[in-house]
Write a protein that holds these residues in place. Structure first.
Motif, PDB file in Angstrom:
ATOM      1  N   VAL A   1     -30.711  -3.139-101.982  1.00  0.00           N
ATOM      2  CA  VAL A   1     -32.323  -3.014-100.612  1.00  0.00           C
ATOM      3  C   VAL A   1     -33.748  -3.071-101.712  1.00  0.00           C
ATOM      4  CG1 VAL A   1     -32.976  -2.029 -98.817  1.00  0.00           C
ATOM      5  CG2 VAL A   1     -30.934  -2.894 -99.046  1.00  0.00           C
ATOM      6  N   THR A   2     -34.605  -4.001-101.937  1.00  0.00           N
ATOM      7  CA  THR A   2     -35.549  -3.468-102.407  1.00  0.00           C
ATOM      8  C   THR A   2     -36.712  -3.275-101.012  1.00  0.00           C
ATOM      9  OG1 THR A   2     -36.420  -5.801-102.240  1.00  0.00           O
ATOM     10  CG2 THR A   2     -35.129  -4.896-103.894  1.00  0.00           C
ATOM     11  N   SER A   3     -37.533  -2.496-101.859  1.00  0.00           N
ATOM     12  CA  SER A   3     -38.554  -1.640-101.065  1.00  0.00           C
ATOM     13  C   SER A   3     -39.576  -2.298-100.988  1.00  0.00           C
ATOM     14  CB  SER A   3     -38.977  -0.140-101.759  1.00  0.00           C
ATOM     15  OG  SER A   3     -39.126  -0.416-102.982  1.00  0.00           O
TER      16      SER A   3
ATOM     17  N   LEU B   1     -36.212   8.735 -91.753  1.00  0.00           N
ATOM     18  CA  LEU B   1     -36.773   9.810 -93.461  1.00  0.00           C
ATOM     19  C   LEU B   1     -37.062   8.566 -93.593  1.00  0.00           C
ATOM     20  CD1 LEU B   1     -34.094  12.095 -93.220  1.00  0.00           C
ATOM     21  CD2 LEU B   1     -36.377  12.280 -93.980  1.00  0.00           C
ATOM     22  N   ASN B   2     -36.782   7.660 -94.242  1.00  0.00           N
ATOM     23  CA  ASN B   2     -36.668   5.672 -95.001  1.00  0.00           C
ATOM     24  C   ASN B   2     -37.995   5.510 -94.224  1.00  0.00           C
ATOM     25  OD1 ASN B   2     -34.749   5.910 -96.173  1.00  0.00           O
ATOM     26  ND2 ASN B   2     -33.490   5.098 -95.453  1.00  0.00           N
ATOM     27  N   GLU B   3     -38.096   5.706 -92.425  1.00  0.00           N
ATOM     28  CA  GLU B   3     -39.802   4.569 -92.962  1.00  0.00           C
ATOM     29  C   GLU B   3     -40.582   6.244 -93.298  1.00  0.00           C
ATOM     30  OE1 GLU B   3     -40.874   2.973 -89.866  1.00  0.00           O
ATOM     31  OE2 GLU B   3     -38.431   1.152 -89.921  1.00  0.00           O
ATOM     32  N   LEU B   4     -40.002   7.323 -92.941  1.00  0.00           N
ATOM     33  CA  LEU B   4     -42.113   7.961 -94.002  1.00  0.00           C
ATOM     34  C   LEU B   4     -42.027   7.528 -95.479  1.00  0.00           C
ATOM     35  CD1 LEU B   4     -40.206  10.884 -91.853  1.00  0.00           C
ATOM     36  CD2 LEU B   4     -42.141   9.957 -91.354  1.00  0.00           C
ATOM     37  N   GLU B   5     -40.908   7.680 -96.184  1.00  0.00           N
ATOM     38  CA  GLU B   5     -40.841   7.383 -97.555  1.00  0.00           C
ATOM     39  C   GLU B   5     -42.097   8.581 -97.670  1.00  0.00           C
ATOM     40  OE1 GLU B   5     -43.900   4.014 -97.881  1.00  0.00           O
ATOM     41  OE2 GLU B   5     -42.413   3.025 -98.404  1.00  0.00           O
TER      42      GLU B   5
ATOM     43  N   ASN C   1     -28.721  -7.611 -78.048  1.00  0.00           N
ATOM     44  CA  ASN C   1     -28.275  -8.239 -79.235  1.00  0.00           C
ATOM     45  C   ASN C   1     -29.507  -8.553 -80.001  1.00  0.00           C
ATOM     46  OD1 ASN C   1     -26.842  -8.873 -80.673  1.00  0.00           O
ATOM     47  ND2 ASN C   1     -26.659 -11.370 -80.315  1.00  0.00           N
ATOM     48  N   ALA C   2     -30.764  -8.574 -79.209  1.00  0.00           N
ATOM     49  CA  ALA C   2     -32.051  -9.569 -80.363  1.00  0.00           C
ATOM     50  C   ALA C   2     -32.323  -8.355 -80.561  1.00  0.00           C
ATOM     51  CB  ALA C   2     -32.421 -10.071 -79.196  1.00  0.00           C
ATOM     52  N   PHE C   3     -32.188  -7.014 -80.325  1.00  0.00           N
ATOM     53  CA  PHE C   3     -33.200  -5.583 -79.921  1.00  0.00           C
ATOM     54  C   PHE C   3     -32.206  -5.472 -81.682  1.00  0.00           C
ATOM     55  CE2 PHE C   3     -32.123  -1.315 -80.062  1.00  0.00           C
ATOM     56  CZ  PHE C   3     -33.903  -0.613 -80.049  1.00  0.00           C
ATOM     57  N   TRP C   4     -31.043  -5.322 -81.588  1.00  0.00           N
ATOM     58  CA  TRP C   4     -29.752  -5.260 -82.751  1.00  0.00           C
ATOM     59  C   TRP C   4     -30.277  -5.372 -83.979  1.00  0.00           C
ATOM     60  CZ3 TRP C   4     -25.987  -7.611 -84.821  1.00  0.00           C
ATOM     61  CH2 TRP C   4     -25.152  -6.836 -85.926  1.00  0.00           C
ATOM     62  N   GLN C   5     -30.261  -7.310 -83.551  1.00  0.00           N
ATOM     63  CA  GLN C   5     -30.753  -7.746 -84.604  1.00  0.00           C
ATOM     64  C   GLN C   5     -32.296  -7.813 -85.025  1.00  0.00           C
ATOM     65  OE1 GLN C   5     -29.871 -12.287 -84.515  1.00  0.00           O
ATOM     66  NE2 GLN C   5     -28.696 -11.770 -82.690  1.00  0.00           N
ATOM     67  N   ARG C   6     -33.037  -7.371 -84.331  1.00  0.00           N
ATOM     68  CA  ARG C   6     -34.354  -6.626 -85.049  1.00  0.00           C
ATOM     69  C   ARG C   6     -35.022  -5.841 -85.528  1.00  0.00           C
ATOM     70  NH1 ARG C   6     -36.356  -6.600 -80.413  1.00  0.00           N
ATOM     71  NH2 ARG C   6     -36.371  -8.892 -79.735  1.00  0.00           N
ATOM     72  N   VAL C   7     -34.029  -4.290 -85.094  1.00  0.00           N
ATOM     73  CA  VAL C   7     -33.645  -3.146 -86.174  1.00  0.00           C
ATOM     74  C   VAL C   7     -33.391  -3.533 -87.138  1.00  0.00           C
ATOM     75  CG1 VAL C   7     -33.513  -0.422 -85.739  1.00  0.00           C
ATOM     76  CG2 VAL C   7     -34.234  -2.087 -84.166  1.00  0.00           C
ATOM     77  N   ASN C   8     -32.006  -4.076 -87.043  1.00  0.00           N
ATOM     78  CA  ASN C   8     -31.369  -4.061 -88.157  1.00  0.00           C
ATOM     79  C   ASN C   8     -31.783  -4.991 -89.365  1.00  0.00           C
ATOM     80  OD1 ASN C   8     -28.169  -4.098 -89.371  1.00  0.00           O
ATOM     81  ND2 ASN C   8     -27.894  -6.109 -89.056  1.00  0.00           N
ATOM     82  N   ALA C   9     -32.755  -5.666 -88.812  1.00  0.00           N
ATOM     83  CA  ALA C   9     -33.728  -6.276 -90.465  1.00  0.00           C
ATOM     84  C   ALA C   9     -34.784  -5.353 -90.974  1.00  0.00           C
ATOM     85  CB  ALA C   9     -34.369  -7.667 -90.113  1.00  0.00           C
ATOM     86  N   ARG C  10     -34.930  -4.561 -90.372  1.00  0.00           N
ATOM     87  CA  ARG C  10     -35.832  -3.575 -90.929  1.00  0.00           C
ATOM     88  C   ARG C  10     -35.543  -2.997 -92.522  1.00  0.00           C
ATOM     89  NH1 ARG C  10     -40.338  -1.799 -87.317  1.00  0.00           N
ATOM     90  NH2 ARG C  10     -40.784  -0.242 -88.972  1.00  0.00           N
ATOM     91  N   PRO C  11     -36.586  -2.692 -93.473  1.00  0.00           N
ATOM     92  CA  PRO C  11     -36.325  -2.592 -94.385  1.00  0.00           C
ATOM     93  C   PRO C  11     -35.611  -0.839 -94.736  1.00  0.00           C
ATOM     94  CG  PRO C  11     -38.368  -3.276 -94.797  1.00  0.00           C
ATOM     95  CD  PRO C  11     -37.385  -3.425 -93.403  1.00  0.00           C
ATOM     96  N   SER C  12     -36.412  -0.161 -93.616  1.00  0.00           N
ATOM     97  CA  SER C  12     -35.721   1.143 -93.734  1.00  0.00           C
ATOM     98  C   SER C  12     -34.067   0.437 -93.282  1.00  0.00           C
ATOM     99  CB  SER C  12     -36.389   2.050 -92.828  1.00  0.00           C
ATOM    100  OG  SER C  12     -36.479   1.706 -91.432  1.00  0.00           O
ATOM    101  N   VAL C  13     -33.753  -0.082 -92.158  1.00  0.00           N
ATOM    102  CA  VAL C  13     -32.539   0.051 -91.419  1.00  0.00           C
ATOM    103  C   VAL C  13     -31.377   0.118 -92.997  1.00  0.00           C
ATOM    104  CG1 VAL C  13     -31.206  -1.200 -89.502  1.00  0.00           C
ATOM    105  CG2 VAL C  13     -33.273  -0.111 -89.576  1.00  0.00           C
ATOM    106  N   ARG C  14     -31.579  -1.776 -93.555  1.00  0.00           N
ATOM    107  CA  ARG C  14     -30.993  -1.435 -94.413  1.00  0.00           C
ATOM    108  C   ARG C  14     -30.694  -1.100 -95.343  1.00  0.00           C
ATOM    109  NH1 ARG C  14     -28.304  -5.263 -91.836  1.00  0.00           N
ATOM    110  NH2 ARG C  14     -27.411  -5.891 -93.933  1.00  0.00           N
ATOM    111  N   LYS C  15     -31.820   0.130 -96.263  1.00  0.00           N
ATOM    112  CA  LYS C  15     -31.946   0.909 -97.200  1.00  0.00           C
ATOM    113  C   LYS C  15     -30.770   2.153 -96.195  1.00  0.00           C
ATOM    114  CE  LYS C  15     -34.464   3.674-100.300  1.00  0.00           C
ATOM    115  NZ  LYS C  15     -36.227   4.119-100.455  1.00  0.00           N
TER     116      LYS C  15
END
Length: 209
Positions: free
Chosen positions: A207-209, A18-22, A181-195
């Motif tokens: 978290v800022t957009s 839902l965050n990805e979709l905005e 582990n690299a995948f988890w860190q990569r996705v964890n950094a996405r703004p939609s995930v952090r939000k």
């Protein structure tokens, strides 16, 4: 739309998308033990199965089960390519991934969230099973792909991330699976995930957009 969720649970995959979709949406927290929503509603009237997620599209339409909700959300904005086009081979591969995540990887973590205290033997057996379920994903990501469907983030990645993130709560290190582990860190950094994680109270930073 309204997403019924429990912090850190598998419903967070839909929250991320839902965050990805905005798009505009509401959240309502659910106490699945009491069967009650944060506004005092009887959750069984929303989802008779009693667990999250549930997505209220409107007053009459309610979807449950992660794979169905995630595909529905992806199709709201096909231009974002959160799921391949309907009818393509890649779409069936996505469904294969969602089915595996739901029926195998997700369930392998169940012993740790049953509410029962695990013996050392039970914990070891459960961790061994998780490792077996992670192995195909490790092999897939070890080919050099950034995500489960290549280099494009999809709804399957959101679901996989949420499940893999549970390892942080049960003391299950990901170091034996470097690609995961690299995948988890990569996705964890996405703004939609952090939000989503911030909103659900799992991380403290703003978290800022």
């Amino acid at each position: 739309m309204k997403l019924y969720y429990k912090p850190g649970a598998c419903s967070m995959a839909s929250h991320i998308i839902l965050n990805e979709l905005e798009v505009d949406f509401k959240l309502e927290r659910v106490d699945t033990d009491k069967g009650q929503t944060e506004t005092g509603g009887n959750y069984s009237e929303i989802n008779s199965k009693g667990y999250v997620p549930a997505l209220a599209v409107d007053n009459q339409k309610i979807l449950t089960e992660n794979p169905a909700i995630l595909e529905y959300l992806a199709d709201l904005k096909p231009q974002l390519e959160l799921a391949p086009s309907i009818g393509t081979w890649q779409r069936y591969q996505l469904r294969e991934q969602l089915a595996y995540l739901s029926s195998e990887l997700h369930k392998s973590f169940s012993p740790f969230f049953s509410g029962a205290e695990l013996t050392a033997t039970q914990r070891q057996a459960a961790q061994t099973k998780i490792g077996k379920r992670l192995a195909p994903i490790e092999a897939q990501l070890s080919t050099g792909s950034l995500y489960l469907q290549g280099d494009t983030f999809s709804v399957a990645d959101a679901y996989a991330f949420v499940i893999i993130n549970w390892s942080q709560f049960i003391g299950f290190p990901l170091t034996p699976w470097p690609a995961i582990n690299a995948f988890w860190q990569r996705v964890n950094a996405r703004p939609s995930v952090r939000k989503a994680m911030h909103t659900e109270g799992l991380v403290s930073e703003q978290v800022t957009s």
